[in-house]
Design a protein around this motif. Structure first.
Motif, short mmCIF file in Angstrom:
data_model
loop_
_atom_site.label_atom_id
_atom_site.label_comp_id
_atom_site.label_asym_id
_atom_site.label_seq_id
_atom_site.Cartn_x
_atom_site.Cartn_y
_atom_site.Cartn_z
N GLU A 102 -6.45 10.17 7.78
CA GLU A 102 -5.57 9.39 8.66
C GLU A 102 -5.25 8.06 8.01
O GLU A 102 -6.12 7.21 7.83
CB GLU A 102 -6.21 9.20 10.03
N ARG A 103 -3.99 7.88 7.64
CA ARG A 103 -3.54 6.71 6.88
C ARG A 103 -2.99 5.64 7.82
O ARG A 103 -2.34 5.96 8.81
CB ARG A 103 -2.46 7.09 5.88
N PHE A 104 -3.20 4.37 7.44
CA PHE A 104 -2.63 3.29 8.23
C PHE A 104 -1.52 2.55 7.50
O PHE A 104 -0.75 1.81 8.11
CB PHE A 104 -3.70 2.31 8.72
N LEU A 105 -1.38 2.77 6.18
CA LEU A 105 -0.43 1.99 5.39
C LEU A 105 -0.09 2.74 4.10
O LEU A 105 -0.92 3.50 3.59
CB LEU A 105 -1.10 0.65 5.06
N SER A 106 1.12 2.50 3.58
CA SER A 106 1.49 3.03 2.26
C SER A 106 2.38 2.04 1.53
O SER A 106 2.95 1.13 2.14
CB SER A 106 2.20 4.38 2.38
N LEU A 107 2.50 2.22 0.22
CA LEU A 107 3.40 1.43 -0.63
C LEU A 107 4.42 2.39 -1.26
O LEU A 107 4.10 3.55 -1.52
CB LEU A 107 2.64 0.76 -1.78
N HIS A 108 5.61 1.85 -1.54
CA HIS A 108 6.63 2.66 -2.22
C HIS A 108 7.62 1.72 -2.89
O HIS A 108 8.02 0.72 -2.31
CB HIS A 108 7.35 3.56 -1.22
N ALA A 109 8.01 2.06 -4.12
CA ALA A 109 8.99 1.27 -4.86
C ALA A 109 10.41 1.75 -4.57
O ALA A 109 10.69 2.95 -4.62
CB ALA A 109 8.72 1.35 -6.35
N PHE A 110 11.28 0.81 -4.29
CA PHE A 110 12.71 1.07 -4.15
C PHE A 110 13.43 0.23 -5.20
O PHE A 110 12.82 -0.61 -5.86
CB PHE A 110 13.18 0.72 -2.74
N ALA A 111 14.72 0.42 -5.35
CA ALA A 111 15.47 -0.25 -6.41
C ALA A 111 15.31 -1.77 -6.38
O ALA A 111 15.10 -2.40 -7.40
CB ALA A 111 16.95 0.11 -6.33
#
Length: 138
Positions: A72-81
């Protein structure tokens, strides 16, 4: 001995990292991000670890995911342009909630661009509070 092959960068310079649990795949993701995106992502990751010292890391769908253990995740990171996105899966329940609205009722985003100042105290408060809410099974 052959040098380790660098991950392929997908749209927005988001690294293509194999799904995996633990610090190693997240470190690979952070190390593969170019320039300012890598600097910001490493800073955000360090702040998450400061807010939740026993945070559990994983990579799914080419994005670092954070939990207090389990799936069960509470947060994520992701790269956008043009920015790094922090997704708070239950962000609508945070007070105040992160500023970025989502089509998903509970999700809120915090986007950080190259020259943005990060309000560390607010970010730490969001992460601490988010880690105490029920996570999302992903």
């Amino acid at each position: 001995m052959t040098a380790k092959k660098r991950p392929v960068l997908l749209s927005g310079d988001n690294p293509q990292i194999a799904k995996g649990e633990g610090d190693a795949p997240v470190r690979e993701y952070l190390d593969a991000l170019p320039g300012w995106k890598g600097e910001i992502a490493r800073r955000l990751d360090a702040l998450v670890a400061r807010a939740v010292p026993k945070v559990h890391r994983a990579v799914k769908w080419n994005s670092p995911m954070y939990s207090t253990g389990g799936s069960e995740r509470f947060l994520s990171l992701h790269a956008f342009a043009n920015f790094m996105r922090v997704t708070f899966f239950r962000g609508a329940l945070l007070e105040p909630s992160p500023p970025g609205a989502s089509k998903q009722k509970d999700v809120r985003y915090y986007d950080v661009r190259e020259h943005d100042d990060i309000d560390e105290q607010q970010f730490l408060a969001w992460v601490r509070a988010a880690s105490k809410l029920p996570g999302v099974k992903l």
